[in-house]
Enzyme design. Structure first.
Site, PDB file in Angstrom:
ATOM      1  N   PRO A 143       0.837  -1.199   0.000  1.00 15.97           N
ATOM      2  CA  PRO A 143       0.000   0.000   0.000  1.00 15.97           C
ATOM      3  C   PRO A 143       0.876   1.255   0.000  1.00 15.97           C
ATOM      4  O   PRO A 143       1.765   1.405   0.837  1.00 15.97           O
ATOM      5  CB  PRO A 143      -0.789  -0.116   1.310  1.00 15.97           C
ATOM      6  CG  PRO A 143      -0.804  -1.584   1.617  1.00 15.97           C
ATOM      7  CD  PRO A 143       0.514  -2.103   1.126  1.00 15.97           C
TER       8      PRO A 143
ATOM      9  N   GLU B  70       7.701 -11.434 -17.459  1.00 12.02           N
ATOM     10  CA  GLU B  70       6.400 -10.936 -17.013  1.00 12.02           C
ATOM     11  C   GLU B  70       5.844  -9.940 -18.020  1.00 12.02           C
ATOM     12  O   GLU B  70       4.656  -9.985 -18.378  1.00 12.02           O
ATOM     13  CB  GLU B  70       6.538 -10.273 -15.640  1.00 12.02           C
ATOM     14  CG  GLU B  70       5.226  -9.687 -15.130  1.00 12.02           C
ATOM     15  CD  GLU B  70       5.351  -9.003 -13.781  1.00 12.02           C
ATOM     16  OE1 GLU B  70       4.362  -8.387 -13.340  1.00 12.02           O
ATOM     17  OE2 GLU B  70       6.445  -9.069 -13.169  1.00 12.02           O
TER      18      GLU B  70
END
Length: 385
Positions: free
Chosen positions: A129, A248
């Site tokens: 976060p 990725e």
């Protein structure tokens, strides 16, 4: 033009995957969308099919292939059918490379058989976060116990794909504070058992798209992680993350191209069936021009993806190459899918139509794995700018 990136083995695998999707996914996909995730037992079916073990060495229960092109086939076939395999893409595409590259032989023997069968599903927890793409700013810590038998993990992660179903999670944590010279120093990777005391899965996040992929918040309160579950060497986690980012980003580019190609097919089928003012929408010049332009963009994206796939299999795909492929394919797909939705008219805005789900699912491709802005920075740096 004839496509040369796939061989006969890849195409045989494609037929298997296509039949599997038709039998096991399409009939129940609406139920998955309603539940907000694929059911846990579905991953056992993927394990039985061999999807999870393609790139795993034979001694650990896999097929021993080294090509990423089999995963490209899965991606293309899911997009073609307008479905998803949930969080399993992270299991194979993101987590497996770390286990193959950095796990010891003892760890591989302990983890990979269950990885292949689907008995152990995995996820990777990097983002925290407030940090976003700034991985060097992570605050989750892992402190070695005084007796040296385990680490004590504390902190929180967010946007963790596959985090609800995961049995083990690759957690990035600080084993040492950053130095003044290097903010990236002191980060290590741990393969954490989600059943550990103090490990908690928070709310399942509600997303704009990717509705069948479970995404969660995770928290760690004095979680004991055995030293045997350290992945690779302590303090080298950031460099490990960097080494796996090209694959990725290639996977995201590949998925974007596949979604754009699927969007064109969905739009083509729709305009042929839809009539306006007494005539088929497909007969309008604007429709033909729009779909022709979209087809040209998809062809270009396919060429980029195929070249990147060949480079990756040859171990020649650089970080800048992958960034370029991701930037081009994600931006191209956004344009193509938007134009194809427009051709559906009001029905394109209805979630019962695959084009609406594609529109929502595709949006995150320009954000995760590194934003388009980050990709531009990587490319510019490679140009000496």
């Amino acid at each position: 033009m004839r496509r040369t990136v796939f061989n006969e083995d890849h195409e045989a695998f494609r037929e298997t995957i296509r039949d599997f999707i038709a039998a096991e996914v399409v009939p129940v996909y609406d139920e998955w969308l309603e539940a907000g995730q694929a059911p846990r037992d579905f991953y056992y079916k993927l394990g039985e099919l061999g999807v999870f073990g393609i790139e795993v060495p034979e001694e650990y229960g896999g097929a021993g292939e080294t090509s990423f092109k089999f995963q490209a086939v899965v991606t293309e076939e899911c997009a073609r059918a307008g479905v998803s395999f949930g969080g399993s893409g992270v299991h194979v595409g993101l987590c497996l490379p770390y286990l193959l590259a950095y796990a010891t032989d003892e760890q591989r023997k302990r983890w990979l058989p269950d990885f292949v069968s689907g008995a152990m599903m995995t996820a990777i927890a990097m983002t925290e976060p407030g940090t976003g793409s700034d991985l060097a700013g992570m605050k989750t810590t892992a402190k070695l116990s005084e007796d040296g038998t385990h680490y004590v993990l504390n902190g929180a992660k967010t946007f963790i794909t596959g985090g609800v179903h995961a049995d083990r999670v690759i957690v990035c944590a600080r084993t040492a504070p950053p130095s003044a010279e290097d903010r990236r120093a002191g980060i290590s990777l741990f393969f954490v058992d989600t059943g550990s005391e103090g490990y908690a899965v928070g709310r399942k996040l509600e997303k704009l798209g990717l509705k069948t992929s479970d995404t969660a918040e995770l928290s760690f309160s004095d979680v004991k992680v055995p030293v045997e579950d350290l992945l690779g060497e302590e303090g080298k986690g950031f460099s490990y993350l960097g080494q796996n980012l090209p694959q990725e980003r290639l996977a995201i580019a590949m998925g974007s191209y596949a979604q754009a190609a699927a969007a064109v097919e969905f739009a083509k089928a729709y305009v042929r069936e839809r009539t306006v003012f007494g005539t088929s929408v497909a007969t309008f010049q604007n429709t033909k021009f729009e779909l022709a332009a979209c087809k040209a963009q998809v062809d270009a994206a396919q060429a980029v993806v195929d070249r990147a796939l060949d480079a990756h299999d040859a171990r020649e795909l650089s970080a800048a190459d992958a960034a370029s492929a991701k930037l081009f394919c994600t931006e191209t797909a956004a344009s193509v899918i938007d134009r194809c939705l427009q051709l559906h008219g009001g029905y394109g805005y209805m979630m019962e139509y695959p084009i609406a789900r594609l529109y929502a699912d595709n949006r995150v491709n320009r954000i995760y794995g590194g934003t388009s802005e980050v990709m531009k920075s990587i490319i510019a740096k490679s140009m000496g700018l």
